[in-house]
Structure formats: structure tokens, C-alpha cells
Write an enzyme that holds these catalytic residues in place. Structure first.
Site, PDB file in Angstrom:
ATOM      1  CB  CYS A 108      -0.748  -0.017   1.174  1.00  0.00           C
ATOM      2  SG  CYS A 108      -1.560   1.522   1.450  1.00  0.00           S
ATOM      3  CG  ASN A 142       8.188  -2.078 -13.611  1.00  0.00           C
ATOM      4  OD1 ASN A 142       9.017  -1.660 -14.580  1.00  0.00           O
ATOM      5  ND2 ASN A 142       7.188  -2.988 -13.580  1.00  0.00           N
ATOM      6  CD  GLU A 143       4.556  -2.060 -16.850  1.00  0.00           C
ATOM      7  OE1 GLU A 143       3.802  -3.031 -16.109  1.00  0.00           O
ATOM      8  OE2 GLU A 143       4.624  -2.550 -17.997  1.00  0.00           O
ATOM      9  CB  CYS A 149      -4.721  -0.208  -0.990  1.00  0.00           C
ATOM     10  SG  CYS A 149      -4.628  -0.579   0.700  1.00  0.00           S
ATOM     11  CD  GLU A 298       9.031  -3.286 -19.026  1.00  0.00           C
ATOM     12  OE1 GLU A 298       8.184  -4.138 -19.278  1.00  0.00           O
ATOM     13  OE2 GLU A 298       9.260  -2.983 -17.724  1.00  0.00           O
ATOM     14  CD1 TRP A 306       4.413 -13.291 -17.621  1.00  0.00           C
ATOM     15  CD2 TRP A 306       3.198 -13.017 -15.781  1.00  0.00           C
ATOM     16  NE1 TRP A 306       4.723 -12.169 -17.026  1.00  0.00           N
ATOM     17  CE2 TRP A 306       3.829 -12.062 -16.112  1.00  0.00           C
ATOM     18  CE3 TRP A 306       2.225 -13.337 -14.668  1.00  0.00           C
ATOM     19  CZ2 TRP A 306       3.656 -10.894 -15.308  1.00  0.00           C
ATOM     20  CZ3 TRP A 306       2.222 -12.118 -13.922  1.00  0.00           C
ATOM     21  CH2 TRP A 306       2.845 -11.034 -14.070  1.00  0.00           C
TER      22      TRP A 306
HETATM   23  C1  GLA Z   1       5.717  -5.485 -17.481  1.00  0.00           C
HETATM   24  C2  GLA Z   1       6.573  -5.176 -16.544  1.00  0.00           C
HETATM   25  C3  GLA Z   1       7.977  -6.003 -16.780  1.00  0.00           C
HETATM   26  C4  GLA Z   1       7.519  -7.482 -17.064  1.00  0.00           C
HETATM   27  C5  GLA Z   1       6.771  -7.340 -18.500  1.00  0.00           C
HETATM   28  C6  GLA Z   1       6.382  -8.759 -18.868  1.00  0.00           C
HETATM   29  O1  GLA Z   1       5.673  -4.520 -18.554  1.00  0.00           O
HETATM   30  O2  GLA Z   1       7.243  -3.953 -16.567  1.00  0.00           O
HETATM   31  O3  GLA Z   1       8.530  -6.244 -15.311  1.00  0.00           O
HETATM   32  O4  GLA Z   1       6.712  -8.193 -16.115  1.00  0.00           O
HETATM   33  O5  GLA Z   1       5.592  -6.852 -17.923  1.00  0.00           O
HETATM   34  O6  GLA Z   1       5.393  -9.314 -18.250  1.00  0.00           O
HETATM   35 ZN    ZN Z   2      -3.842   0.997   2.052  1.00  0.00          ZN
END
Ligand code: GLA
Ligand code: ZN
Length: 675
Positions: A108, A142-143, A149, A298, A306
Site C-alpha cells: 500500500c 515500475n509501471e 487499496c 520495454e 507467463w
Molecule cells: C511489464 C513489466 C515487466 C514485465 C513485463 C512482462 O511490462 O514492467 O517487469 O513483467 O511486463 O510481463
Molecule cells: Zn492502503
């Protein structure tokens, strides 16, 4: 300078592989790697004990190989020891179920311990690497997505947020219309989160929108705290974040504000089908966040997956997708990932190098693309896409439409796609920008469902048309005020006078089909939504046909000030947009530059007096496009008699002559090449 790179996880393979990796990266033309964004447990194996020697060694090796590094802050993967000590870092879902350890992002972002420990590891990294010669920048987390939450900490902070915004409970009760179902609050603590209750999650839309804003901002605060720390400790480095294309859980304009530039992750196909992550529209949305060029942090480079794997795209297709990213404004294409993981959830998400470590076909494909990029980098340096057409976007509209989707297909990006496709087949660049970017530079602006309409936004649209702009509005414009309550006014409420229409009735068609007819008698199939329009100054240009609204106006045009406002009260098959937008583009003096067949795409980058056309054929067989004169081929087939033919998944790059009197038969169209 344009470059290619790879996402690199040295902590996930044995150290003996590193020298080979660096040598192969050199061979492939990889000049940048992103790394460490999931390596918290390796960098801080126990609280306060840092272990950076391995990272020193690989950074030194990379530096010796002439490769630069972007370091990711590792806060998407808090280590197990941190969770063991502070279990309340785990987020709660809408059923107040506490999530546990096992994948990533199990945190969170409103949790103070999460924030404090995140700051500590980042500080340690920054102190160590601020002056390392290989390190050039940082990626935050990341992303990132909104912190959706529902834990007690979020609940408490939500109450504070509401007090800050509404001041008194009376004001909140009034704004939210809390008399509905006896929801008037007499204490801030009574206000729920939009969690799962009897009947599901159908809470008051005003409460829900406020919660979405609150949790979007929570993520942005978390991001900004990291940025502030890095600015202080690593002032020579750039800071970016890898966003997710059409992802819309948080306000990407706010997320982008403090970054040096936006990066994004481009996966046009995944095993789960068509992907919201990668597409030309996504590329334009990402570029529009800061209205400047981006990096792809990316980029798809082979089989994704996966547990289930996607198909193996051909090398030509992969090249086409990578060039497309560049054409839409990417200055770096970083392939995900370098080595395919032998361990963990993503074992089957394939990298440039296979599990066996042997450079094979995908390696050669990436290396070939790297060569092309190296060749054109000096020429394309400093070029960027420019556009005369914009689609305007605000993430609040997405939040509100997610809360009440109303009809299938009414999503903001779904709507944008109708117009986008038609503009694309004319070979036009399209910007996707917030209102704050200013509209006056654009000849045509499309505003898909400006559903939450504030007086300030309305003034912006009105001013734009007044000054000579052409605006396209769509159904569900002006339905709600900023509290997500319906206006007590005829639609499109604050834009009624501008549009010259009132919505008399409507129909949520969803997947059901209906139709309209234009003045020429041409019929088009419609779906999703139908507005019955009453004319109050506007002229009808299409009428409903084959529904309870038959004969009534469906699409209108209103001359207003020095410009025009169109109201498209329906969603139609592509042919309608081709026909009507074709006309509107002409009226707006935007020249339809080309006619592109389905699956063929064009995009432009320019600087000063240089202008370059990128052509991509995403079809599995050859296609021909009608193009203007004055083009010289730098890559791919040369133009012949006003057209260019590209093979399956072919890419072409052309220099555009600045001479407007160019070239024989295509004289009128060449003028678009003017700087
Ligand atoms: C996302 C994430 C990566 C990886 C790719 C592929 O874009 O940023 O870390 O997990 O997907 O699944
Ligand atoms: Zn929370």
C-alpha cells in the site's frame, strides 16, 4: 541520440554470464540497459545491511563495454523481511482481505513504513551511484498504477483528504447528494471506502470518483517523494518512469509532471490477446503527456507469456513494431528483456537471448534493428512528431466512465479509436493532449465524451472554436459536474450554446445496431449510443434511420465565432468517419496527405526544415499507399508514380522535399511538406 537498449537482470543469472552478456550487447548495438528495479532483496538482504558489490561489478563491466545504465528504484518488490516486520504494508482488496507475499506490488503506497523504507534504499542507491560513470538516469518504481487499496490507513487518509477538500460535512453531503438512500454523514469517520457491501460495489458515484482521485494522487505523491530525493542526491541524472500506454487508473499528466521525460512499455500483442499496452494510439498518448519525445523502456522482442505463451511474431513484424515506436516519437527502444529468465514467474516471457544463453535468431533480429538505428540516428537526432490534429484527454473522464460505463463501447479510448483510425488512414500525425497543452495550435480537436465538464474546461472549448478552431464533440458530453453529479440542465449542458443543439432523448445501444443517413442519402450502421438532437442554431448533417428516433438529427454542425463545433451523436462504422472526417479535414485546411490501406501506417518526424516520413505495413502481404510527391527513399521501396509499395511487414523511411512545387501529379498534396 536514438539508441537501442535492453532490460537487464544480472541478479537473476550467474555472474559468469555477465562478460558474455556485455560482449553480446556490444555486438547487438545495445548502448543502454535498465536494471535493478526488482533487486531490493539483493541490495538490502536484511534491514539496513546493504550489499552493492555485485551491482558495482556489473556496472563497471557495463562501463568498460561502453554501455550506460538506468537504475530502477526497487519499490515494486519490497523484500520479505520488510513485510514480516510490517505486515500492514500488504494492501487490502475491496472485501477487506489482506493480500500476502508472492508476486510483486503487494504494497500500500499510503503506508508510512513502505514509504520510509523505500526512501532508505533509494537513498543508499543514489549515494552509491550518483557519480558512477555508467549510470545516466533513474526509473521510478515500475509501471505505477493507482493505489487501489482499501486498508484502514487508506481509509483514514481518505477522510483527511475529504476534509481538506470539502471543509464541512454539510458541503460534502450537499455535493454528493447524500440524501439519496439516507447516506448523510454526521461524522467524517462514517464515510466508507467503496468496498464490497451488500449489493456489491455500487456506491455513490461521487464517493467513488473522489476515491479514485485520492488513490491516483497517493501514487503520484509516492512517485514525487522518490523524485525529490533523487533530484537532491543525483542531480546530474535524468528521471523517468515506465508508463503503460492506454492504462488509465491514475492521472498520467500528474504522474509525468516532475519527470524529465516519459517512458512507456510497448507490448502490442500478449498471450491474453489484443493489448491495451501497445498501439500507435498508445504511443501518441504517451508522447502527449509531456508533449515531447519518449523512451520505450520495454519493447516486445519475441514470445511473450507467463503460464501461457503468445505466438512467435516474425522478425519482420518485430522490426515493424519497433520502427513504429520510433516513428511516433521514441528516442530509445529498450527491449524486454535481455536474457530469458530461468527462474520465476516470467520464465516464458522471452528475451533477446534464450534460456541457453546462446545468441540465436531473436538476437540477430535485434542486432539488425540496432544497425539500422545506428545508421539513421544522426539524421533523426532532434526530430519529433508534430501535428495539426489533437484528441484531448483527461484521466478524470476515464475514472468517471469506469465507475459508470453506461454502455458497451463508450470507453474514452474506444471512442478515440474511431476517430484515430480515420485520421491514420489519411497519414496524419495525431497528438493526444490535456487541455492544459493549449488548443490553439491545432486546426482540428476531437473531444471524446467530455463527461465531467467544469466551467473552466467549457470556457477552453468555447474559446478555441471562437478563435477559429474546429471541434468535434461526442455523446455524454457535459453530463456531470466535478462532484460526479448530473447537471440539472439540458445536455450538453455548458456546451449547449457552442454546439447549437440540445439532447432531447438518448438510447444506450451497446452492441445493438441501428443506423443513420447523411444528406447524400448514404446509410451507415451505428451502435454503442444514440443521441436525439434538437437543433438550436446548428445544422443537421446526418439523421437517425431505423430506430425510434428515425428522421431526427444525429450529427450536427454549428458555426460559432470564427470556427465550427460538430456534435457526433452516434458511433458509426468506419466508413462514416472516413467520409465525414475527410470533409472536415478539408474544411479545416488540413490536407489529406495520403490514402493508406488497412494495416498500413504513416507517421512523421521533423525538425527545422527537415521532415521524414515513416511507413509501416503491418499486413502479412504487400500493400500500396498513395503518397505525395517529393519523397526520397532512405529505407525501403522508393515511390513510383505517386505510390509506395511495401512488402509484408515492410518499413520505409523517406526524406520529404521542402519544395512545395514538387512533383508532377501530386502537387496539391505536397504542400503539407512545408515546414
Ligand atoms: C511489464 C513489466 C515487466 C514485465 C513485463 C512482462 O511490462 O514492467 O517487469 O513483467 O511486463 O510481463
Ligand atoms: Zn492502503
Amino acid at each position: 541520440m536514438l539508441q537501442i537498449g535492453a532490460d537487464y537482470y544480472p541478479e537473476q543469472c550467474s555472474e559468469s554470464c555477465w562478460p558474455t552478456d556485455v560482449a553480446l550487447m556490444n555486438e547487438a548495438g545495445v548502448s543502454i540497459v535498465r536494471m535493478a528495479e526488482f533487486a531490493w532483496s539483493r541490495m538490502e538482504p536484511a534491514e539496513g545491511q546493504y550489499a552493492f558489490e555485485w551491482l558495482d561489478r556489473i556496472l563497471d563491466l557495463l562501463h568498460q563495454g561502453g554501455i550506460q545504465a538506468v537504475l530502477g528504484t526497487p519499490t515494486a518488490t519490497p523484500p520479505a523481511w520488510l513485510h514480516a516486520r510490517y505486515p500492514d504494508i500488504y494492501p487490502m482488496d475491496q472485501r477487506k482481505y489482506r493480500l500476502g507475499f508472492g508476486i510483486r506490488e503487494q504494497r500500500c503506497l499510503n503506508n508510512d513504513n513502505m514509504r520510509a523504507y523505500g526512501q532508505r534504499i533509494i537513498e543508499a542507491m543514489a549515494r552509491r551511484y550518483a557519480e558512477h560513470p555508467a549510470v545516466v538516469g533513474w526509473q521510478i518504481d515500475n509501471e505505477l498504477s493507482a493505489n487501489l487499496c482499501y486498508c484502514p490507513i487508506c481509509h483514514e487518509k481518505f477522510h483527511v483528504w475529504l476534509q481538506g477538500k470539502y471543509n464541512t460535512l454539510d458541503a460534502l453531503n450537499q455535493a454528493w447528494g447524500a440524501s439519496f438512500w439516507s447516506q448523510e454523514y454526521s461524522d467524517w469517520a462514517q464515510i466508507p471506502l467503496p468496498w464490497h457491501v451488500k449489493g456489491g460495489v455500487f456506491h455513490n458515484p461521487s464517493l467513488q470518483l473522489e476515491f479514485r482521485r485520492f488513490q491516483s494522487q497517493a501514487t503520484i505523491d509516492f512517485e514525487r517523494e522518490q523524485i525529490a530525493l533523487l533530484r537532491r542526491l543525483a542531480p546530474r541524472h535524468f528521471i523517468t518512469h515506465n508508463m503503460m500506454g492506454l492504462h488509465n487508473s491514475l492521472d498520467c499528466y500528474e504522474l509525468g509532471k516532475e519527470l524529465d521525460f516519459v517512458s512507456w512499455d510497448n507490448y502490442p500483442i500478449t498471450p491474453w490477446g489484443e493489448s491495451p499496452f501497445g498501439s500507435p494510439l498508445a504511443a501518441d498518448v504517451m508522447r502527449g503527456i509531456k508533449q515531447r519525445n519518449v523512451w520505450v523502456m520495454e519493447q516486445i522482442n519475441g514470445i511473450t507469456g507467463w503460464n501461457t505463451m503468445g505466438r512467435r511474431p516474425s522478425g519482420e513484424w518485430l522490426r515493424c513494431a519497433a520502427w513504429q515506436a520510433v516513428a511516433h516519437g521514441a528516442d530509445a527502444v529498450v527491449f524486454f528483456r535481455w536474457r530469458t529468465a530461468c527462474y520465476g514467474t516470467e520464465q516464458f516471457w522471452h528475451g533477446v537471448i534464450n534460456h541457453d544463453g546462446v545468441p540465436r535468431r531473436r538476437f540477430r533480429e535485434v542486432a539488425a534493428f540496432g544497425k539500422e538505428i545506428q545508421q539513421f540516428a544522426p539524421m533523426l537526432d532532434g526530430t519529433a512528431p508534430r501535428s495539426e490534429v489533437a484528441i484531448v484527454n483527461a484521466y478524470e473522464q476515464h475514472f468517471a466512465m469506469d465507475i459508470q460505463p453506461q454502455a458497451e463501447g463508450l470507453g474514452i479510448w474506444d471512442q478515440a479509436a474511431h476517430y484515430y483510425r480515420a485520421l491514420q488512414t489519411r497519414g496524419l500525425n495525431v497528438d493526444v493532449v490535456p487541455l492544459s497543452a493549449g488548443l490553439n495550435a491545432y486546426k482540428l480537436v476531437i473531444a471524446p465524451s467530455w463527461y465531467i465538464l467544469t466551467p473552466e474546461d467549457a470556457a477552453c472549448f468555447i474559446d478555441y472554436v471562437q478563435q477559429g478552431g474546429t471541434l468535434i464533440l461526442s455523446p455524454r458530453t457535459g453530463v456531470k459536474n466535478a462532484d460526479n453529479a448530473c447537471y440539472e440542465a439540458p445536455l450538453p449542458s455548458l456546451l449547449r450554446e457552442l454546439a447549437g443543439v440540445e439532447v432531447d432523448d438518448y438510447d444506450a445501444l451497446g452492441k445493438d445496431e441501428s443506423s443513420i443517413q447523411t444528406a447524400g442519402g448514404q446509410k451507415y450502421a451505428t451502435s454503442v449510443w444514440a443521441d436525439l438532437l434538437q437543433l438550436h442554431g446548428a445544422d443537421a448533417i446526418a439523421w437517425h434511420a431505423g430506430s425510434v428516433f428515425t428522421g431526427e438529427p444525429a450529427i450536427t454542425r454549428h458555426h460559432y465565432g470564427s470556427g465550427a463545433a460538430y456534435y457526433f451523436g452516434v458511433f458509426a462504422e468506419p466508413a462514416l468517419y472516413d467520409a465525414l472526417l475527410g470533409r472536415i479535414l478539408e474544411e479545416s485546411e488540413i490536407q489529406g496527405l495520403m490514402e493508406l490501406p488497412e494495416g498500413m501506417e504513416a507517421a512523421w518526424r521533423e525538425k527545422d526544415k527537415q521532415k521524414y516520413l515513416f511507413l509501416m505495413n503491418f499486413n502479412d502481404s504487400e500493400r500500396t499507399a498513395a503518397v505525395p510527391g517529393g519523397l526520397t527513399a532512405l529505407l525501403g521501396n522508393a515511390p513510383e508514380n505517386g505510390s509506395i509499395t511495401l512488402p509484408a511487414y515492410g518499413v520505409g523511411l523517406y526524406e520529404c522535399a521542402m519544395n512545395p512545387h514538387g512533383i508532377g501529379t501530386h502537387q496539391t498534396q505536397t504542400s503539407i511538406c512545408k515546414a
